[in-house]
Design a protein around this motif. Structure first.
Motif, short mmCIF file in Angstrom:
data_model
loop_
_atom_site.label_atom_id
_atom_site.label_comp_id
_atom_site.label_asym_id
_atom_site.label_seq_id
_atom_site.Cartn_x
_atom_site.Cartn_y
_atom_site.Cartn_z
N UNK A 49 42.69 -18.80 17.23
CA UNK A 49 41.25 -18.68 16.93
C UNK A 49 41.65 -17.91 15.49
N UNK A 50 41.30 -19.10 14.43
CA UNK A 50 41.10 -18.45 13.35
C UNK A 50 39.98 -17.34 12.88
N UNK A 51 39.15 -17.05 13.51
CA UNK A 51 38.18 -16.05 13.20
C UNK A 51 38.93 -14.61 13.44
N UNK A 52 39.69 -14.50 14.47
CA UNK A 52 40.03 -13.41 14.63
C UNK A 52 41.76 -13.23 14.09
N UNK A 53 42.48 -14.20 13.88
CA UNK A 53 43.70 -14.35 13.79
C UNK A 53 44.70 -14.72 14.99
N UNK A 54 44.09 -14.71 15.91
CA UNK A 54 44.77 -14.71 17.17
C UNK A 54 45.62 -16.03 17.32
N UNK A 75 35.90 -18.51 20.24
CA UNK A 75 36.25 -19.91 20.32
C UNK A 75 37.73 -20.28 19.74
N UNK A 76 38.28 -21.05 20.54
CA UNK A 76 39.55 -21.13 20.41
C UNK A 76 40.07 -22.70 20.16
N UNK A 77 41.07 -22.93 19.52
CA UNK A 77 41.63 -24.44 19.43
C UNK A 77 42.85 -24.51 20.16
N UNK A 78 42.76 -25.19 20.99
CA UNK A 78 43.98 -25.62 21.91
C UNK A 78 44.68 -26.92 21.69
#
Length: 105
Positions: A49-54, A75-78
């Protein structure tokens, strides 16, 4: 009951109320959900999740399933990668909501 005792009890009640409010706020900030899906056993699933750096990576189990727990909402990229490092499927986006399990299709 004298006024000193009454004032002390009021302060205790106020302190307890404030402490409960802080605890509830902290729990709301820790909202999370889960991500699950299927891939080839031995593959690696990358969740970002680039928005939170996860960023988290997990290996796919022998049965071909994976499950990431306690993922912050968002929202995540998988992306799924083979053991040799090649990408197996296009990156998918998935939304994690509080208290639910998002399934990657």
């Amino acid at each position: 009951m004298n006024s000193a005792i009454r004032n002390h009890l009021k302060r205790l009640a106020l302190g307890a109320t404030l402490a409960l409010g802080v605890t509830a706020g902290a729990q709301a900030q820790q909202a999370s959900g889960n991500i699950m899906g299927e891939a080839v056993a031995g593959d690696t699933v990358v969740v970002h999740n680039p928005a939170i750096g996860f960023h988290r990576e997990i290996s796919v189990e022998k049965d071909g399933k994976y499950n990431l727990r306690r993922v912050p909402i968002g929202i995540y990229e998988v992306t799924v990668k083979h053991a040799d490092g090649s990408q197996t499927v296009p990156t998918k986006q998935i939304r994690v909501q509080s208290g639910t399990t998002a399934r990657v299709q």
